[in-house]
Design a protein around this motif. Sequence first.
Motif, PDB file in Angstrom:
ATOM      1  N   PRO A  12     -34.589  15.248   5.149  1.00  0.00           N
ATOM      2  CA  PRO A  12     -36.361  15.228   5.241  1.00  0.00           C
ATOM      3  C   PRO A  12     -37.029  14.042   6.438  1.00  0.00           C
ATOM      4  O   PRO A  12     -35.961  12.544   6.797  1.00  0.00           O
ATOM      5  N   HIS A  13     -38.367  14.368   6.692  1.00  0.00           N
ATOM      6  CA  HIS A  13     -38.860  12.926   7.541  1.00  0.00           C
ATOM      7  C   HIS A  13     -40.040  12.774   6.993  1.00  0.00           C
ATOM      8  O   HIS A  13     -40.084  12.929   6.368  1.00  0.00           O
ATOM      9  N   LYS A  14     -40.151  11.875   7.967  1.00  0.00           N
ATOM     10  CA  LYS A  14     -41.770  10.988   7.162  1.00  0.00           C
ATOM     11  C   LYS A  14     -42.715  11.889   7.054  1.00  0.00           C
ATOM     12  O   LYS A  14     -43.494  12.002   5.794  1.00  0.00           O
ATOM     13  N   SER A  15     -43.132  12.740   8.104  1.00  0.00           N
ATOM     14  CA  SER A  15     -43.946  14.292   7.893  1.00  0.00           C
ATOM     15  C   SER A  15     -43.504  16.161   7.999  1.00  0.00           C
ATOM     16  O   SER A  15     -44.130  16.806   7.480  1.00  0.00           O
ATOM     17  N   THR A  16     -42.359  15.731   8.512  1.00  0.00           N
ATOM     18  CA  THR A  16     -41.649  16.949   8.019  1.00  0.00           C
ATOM     19  C   THR A  16     -40.157  17.331   7.271  1.00  0.00           C
ATOM     20  O   THR A  16     -39.571  16.116   7.818  1.00  0.00           O
ATOM     21  N   HIS A  17     -39.757  18.586   6.975  1.00  0.00           N
ATOM     22  CA  HIS A  17     -39.046  18.635   6.262  1.00  0.00           C
ATOM     23  C   HIS A  17     -38.284  19.525   6.633  1.00  0.00           C
ATOM     24  O   HIS A  17     -39.007  20.683   7.162  1.00  0.00           O
ATOM     25  N   THR A  18     -36.828  19.961   7.444  1.00  0.00           N
ATOM     26  CA  THR A  18     -35.975  21.032   7.759  1.00  0.00           C
ATOM     27  C   THR A  18     -34.974  21.347   6.744  1.00  0.00           C
ATOM     28  O   THR A  18     -34.669  20.293   6.192  1.00  0.00           O
ATOM     29  N   ALA A  19     -35.152  22.488   6.246  1.00  0.00           N
ATOM     30  CA  ALA A  19     -33.941  22.512   5.629  1.00  0.00           C
ATOM     31  C   ALA A  19     -33.132  24.278   6.191  1.00  0.00           C
ATOM     32  O   ALA A  19     -33.429  24.755   6.922  1.00  0.00           O
ATOM     33  N   ALA A  20     -31.491  24.018   5.457  1.00  0.00           N
ATOM     34  CA  ALA A  20     -30.794  24.816   6.047  1.00  0.00           C
ATOM     35  C   ALA A  20     -30.198  25.674   5.277  1.00  0.00           C
ATOM     36  O   ALA A  20     -29.515  25.053   4.699  1.00  0.00           O
TER      37      ALA A  20
ATOM     38  N   ALA B 149     -29.167  20.178  -1.531  1.00  0.00           N
ATOM     39  CA  ALA B 149     -28.416  18.941  -0.846  1.00  0.00           C
ATOM     40  C   ALA B 149     -29.392  18.182   0.322  1.00  0.00           C
ATOM     41  O   ALA B 149     -29.633  18.610   1.152  1.00  0.00           O
ATOM     42  N   VAL B 150     -30.211  16.853  -0.123  1.00  0.00           N
ATOM     43  CA  VAL B 150     -30.709  16.157   0.466  1.00  0.00           C
ATOM     44  C   VAL B 150     -30.391  15.005   0.815  1.00  0.00           C
ATOM     45  O   VAL B 150     -29.810  13.874   0.084  1.00  0.00           O
ATOM     46  N   GLU B 151     -30.212  14.652   2.527  1.00  0.00           N
ATOM     47  CA  GLU B 151     -29.748  13.733   2.855  1.00  0.00           C
ATOM     48  C   GLU B 151     -31.293  12.456   2.815  1.00  0.00           C
ATOM     49  O   GLU B 151     -31.777  12.375   2.762  1.00  0.00           O
ATOM     50  N   ASN B 152     -30.317  11.240   2.291  1.00  0.00           N
ATOM     51  CA  ASN B 152     -30.889  10.481   1.138  1.00  0.00           C
ATOM     52  C   ASN B 152     -32.047  10.687   0.488  1.00  0.00           C
ATOM     53  O   ASN B 152     -33.386  10.617   0.769  1.00  0.00           O
ATOM     54  N   ALA B 153     -31.593  10.826  -0.213  1.00  0.00           N
ATOM     55  CA  ALA B 153     -32.261  11.446  -1.668  1.00  0.00           C
ATOM     56  C   ALA B 153     -33.315  10.132  -2.067  1.00  0.00           C
ATOM     57  O   ALA B 153     -34.449  11.219  -2.432  1.00  0.00           O
ATOM     58  N   ASN B 154     -33.179   9.311  -1.898  1.00  0.00           N
ATOM     59  CA  ASN B 154     -34.027   8.845  -2.281  1.00  0.00           C
ATOM     60  C   ASN B 154     -34.753   7.149  -1.649  1.00  0.00           C
ATOM     61  O   ASN B 154     -35.223   6.097  -2.420  1.00  0.00           O
ATOM     62  N   GLY B 155     -34.573   7.658  -0.366  1.00  0.00           N
ATOM     63  CA  GLY B 155     -36.063   7.272   0.448  1.00  0.00           C
ATOM     64  C   GLY B 155     -36.708   8.361   1.412  1.00  0.00           C
ATOM     65  O   GLY B 155     -38.146   8.652  -0.260  1.00  0.00           O
ATOM     66  N   LEU B 156     -36.958   9.149   2.329  1.00  0.00           N
ATOM     67  CA  LEU B 156     -37.806  10.143   2.628  1.00  0.00           C
ATOM     68  C   LEU B 156     -37.808  11.212   1.887  1.00  0.00           C
ATOM     69  O   LEU B 156     -39.244  11.816   1.943  1.00  0.00           O
ATOM     70  N   GLY B 157     -36.470  11.225   1.570  1.00  0.00           N
ATOM     71  CA  GLY B 157     -36.258  12.412   0.287  1.00  0.00           C
ATOM     72  C   GLY B 157     -37.043  12.482  -0.437  1.00  0.00           C
ATOM     73  O   GLY B 157     -36.886  13.620  -1.629  1.00  0.00           O
ATOM     74  N   ARG B 158     -37.133  11.802  -0.887  1.00  0.00           N
ATOM     75  CA  ARG B 158     -37.488  11.383  -2.548  1.00  0.00           C
ATOM     76  C   ARG B 158     -38.788  11.957  -3.626  1.00  0.00           C
ATOM     77  O   ARG B 158     -38.536  12.239  -4.444  1.00  0.00           O
ATOM     78  N   HIS B 159     -39.928  11.909  -2.824  1.00  0.00           N
ATOM     79  CA  HIS B 159     -41.079  12.585  -3.347  1.00  0.00           C
ATOM     80  C   HIS B 159     -40.523  14.526  -3.124  1.00  0.00           C
ATOM     81  O   HIS B 159     -41.107  15.225  -4.465  1.00  0.00           O
TER      82      HIS B 159
ATOM     83  N   GLY C 257     -37.160  22.391 -11.966  1.00  0.00           N
ATOM     84  CA  GLY C 257     -35.451  22.738 -12.535  1.00  0.00           C
ATOM     85  C   GLY C 257     -34.493  23.287 -11.357  1.00  0.00           C
ATOM     86  O   GLY C 257     -33.347  24.395 -11.749  1.00  0.00           O
ATOM     87  N   GLU C 258     -34.662  22.704 -10.040  1.00  0.00           N
ATOM     88  CA  GLU C 258     -33.508  22.799  -9.258  1.00  0.00           C
ATOM     89  C   GLU C 258     -32.823  22.095  -9.210  1.00  0.00           C
ATOM     90  O   GLU C 258     -32.578  20.544 -10.076  1.00  0.00           O
ATOM     91  N   ARG C 259     -31.343  22.362  -8.932  1.00  0.00           N
ATOM     92  CA  ARG C 259     -30.249  21.047  -8.557  1.00  0.00           C
ATOM     93  C   ARG C 259     -30.457  20.324  -7.078  1.00  0.00           C
ATOM     94  O   ARG C 259     -30.253  21.492  -6.218  1.00  0.00           O
ATOM     95  N   VAL C 260     -30.187  18.989  -6.920  1.00  0.00           N
ATOM     96  CA  VAL C 260     -30.483  18.552  -6.416  1.00  0.00           C
ATOM     97  C   VAL C 260     -28.717  18.120  -5.960  1.00  0.00           C
ATOM     98  O   VAL C 260     -28.605  17.055  -6.890  1.00  0.00           O
ATOM     99  N   ILE C 261     -28.454  17.160  -4.784  1.00  0.00           N
ATOM    100  CA  ILE C 261     -27.426  16.552  -4.503  1.00  0.00           C
ATOM    101  C   ILE C 261     -27.923  15.899  -3.715  1.00  0.00           C
ATOM    102  O   ILE C 261     -28.514  16.085  -2.743  1.00  0.00           O
ATOM    103  N   ASP C 262     -27.534  14.492  -3.614  1.00  0.00           N
ATOM    104  CA  ASP C 262     -27.764  14.232  -2.722  1.00  0.00           C
ATOM    105  C   ASP C 262     -27.027  12.938  -1.961  1.00  0.00           C
ATOM    106  O   ASP C 262     -25.798  12.847  -2.222  1.00  0.00           O
ATOM    107  N   VAL C 263     -26.942  13.299  -0.938  1.00  0.00           N
ATOM    108  CA  VAL C 263     -26.176  12.868   0.647  1.00  0.00           C
ATOM    109  C   VAL C 263     -26.150  11.844   0.993  1.00  0.00           C
ATOM    110  O   VAL C 263     -27.532  11.783   2.158  1.00  0.00           O
ATOM    111  N   PRO C 264     -25.330  11.107   2.032  1.00  0.00           N
ATOM    112  CA  PRO C 264     -25.451   9.491   2.643  1.00  0.00           C
ATOM    113  C   PRO C 264     -25.944  10.224   4.066  1.00  0.00           C
ATOM    114  O   PRO C 264     -24.931  11.120   3.708  1.00  0.00           O
ATOM    115  N   ALA C 265     -26.539   9.266   4.580  1.00  0.00           N
ATOM    116  CA  ALA C 265     -26.781   9.727   5.998  1.00  0.00           C
ATOM    117  C   ALA C 265     -25.592   9.383   6.420  1.00  0.00           C
ATOM    118  O   ALA C 265     -25.014   9.501   8.143  1.00  0.00           O
TER     119      ALA C 265
END
Length: 203
Positions: free
Chosen positions: A8-16, A54-64, A73-81
Motif C-alpha cells: 500500500p501507498h498513499k495514493s495507490t495500492h499494488t497487489a500480486a 497479506a498486506v504490508e503495514n496493515a495498520n499504517g497506509l493499508g489500514r483503510h 468477509g476477507e481474511r487479511v494478514i498483516d506483514v511487517p515491512a
Amino acid sequence: MVLLGVDPHKSTHTAAAVAPDSQQQLSSVTIRASVPEYRRLLRWARQWPQRTWAVENANGLGRHLVQWLIARGERVIDVPATATSRVRELSRGGGRKNDQIDAAAAATVAHLHGDGREVEAEDHSTALALLDERRVNLAQARVRTVNQLHAMLRDLLPGGAPEQMSADQAAALLRTIRPAGPVEKVGPQGPSPRPRGRGPCTR
C-alpha cells in the motif's frame, strides 16, 4: 489457496497473486486508493475462490483497505515491512524495490516465514481510542490558542489580560484595542517586538 500480497501507498495500492507451493507470481494489479477501486481489486481477486490477503503495514497506509476487506468477509494478514525487506534482499531483484516485488514479498513472507499476524475487524475499543486521541488533540489545540491569545494581549495591553477569561470576554477586550503604529498592527508575530517602555494602546 492463493496469497494476495499488497504493497500500500498513499495514493495507490499494488497487489500480486502468488501460488504458495511454487512461489510463482500469477498476476498483479495496481489500483488507486479509493472505494470504487477497492471494488475493482476485489473483483480481480475473486478469480481465486480460496485466497488470503497479506498486506504490508496493515495498520499504517493499508489500514483503510484492510478494514474494508475484512468487512466483506476477507481474511487479511498483516506483514511487517522489515519482513518484506528481508525477502527483497534474497530475491532475484537484488534488493531493489518496486511495488510488484513488495506485494509478492509480503505474500511470500506471510506464508513461508510466519511473520504475519491476522488482522481483526476494528471494534468499539478502536473507536474509543480514536475519540480519546481527538479529544487530546483538541485540548492541546485549545491550550496553544489560549497561550497565543495571552501573548498577543500582553503585547498590546499593559499588564496583559486576566488568566481566567471566557471567549466572549476575550472578544470584548480585543474590540477595545486600537493598535498604534505598524508594529502593533502586525502583532506579536511581527518582525520585532514592541519596546516595553511604550504606553498603552487602548482608547
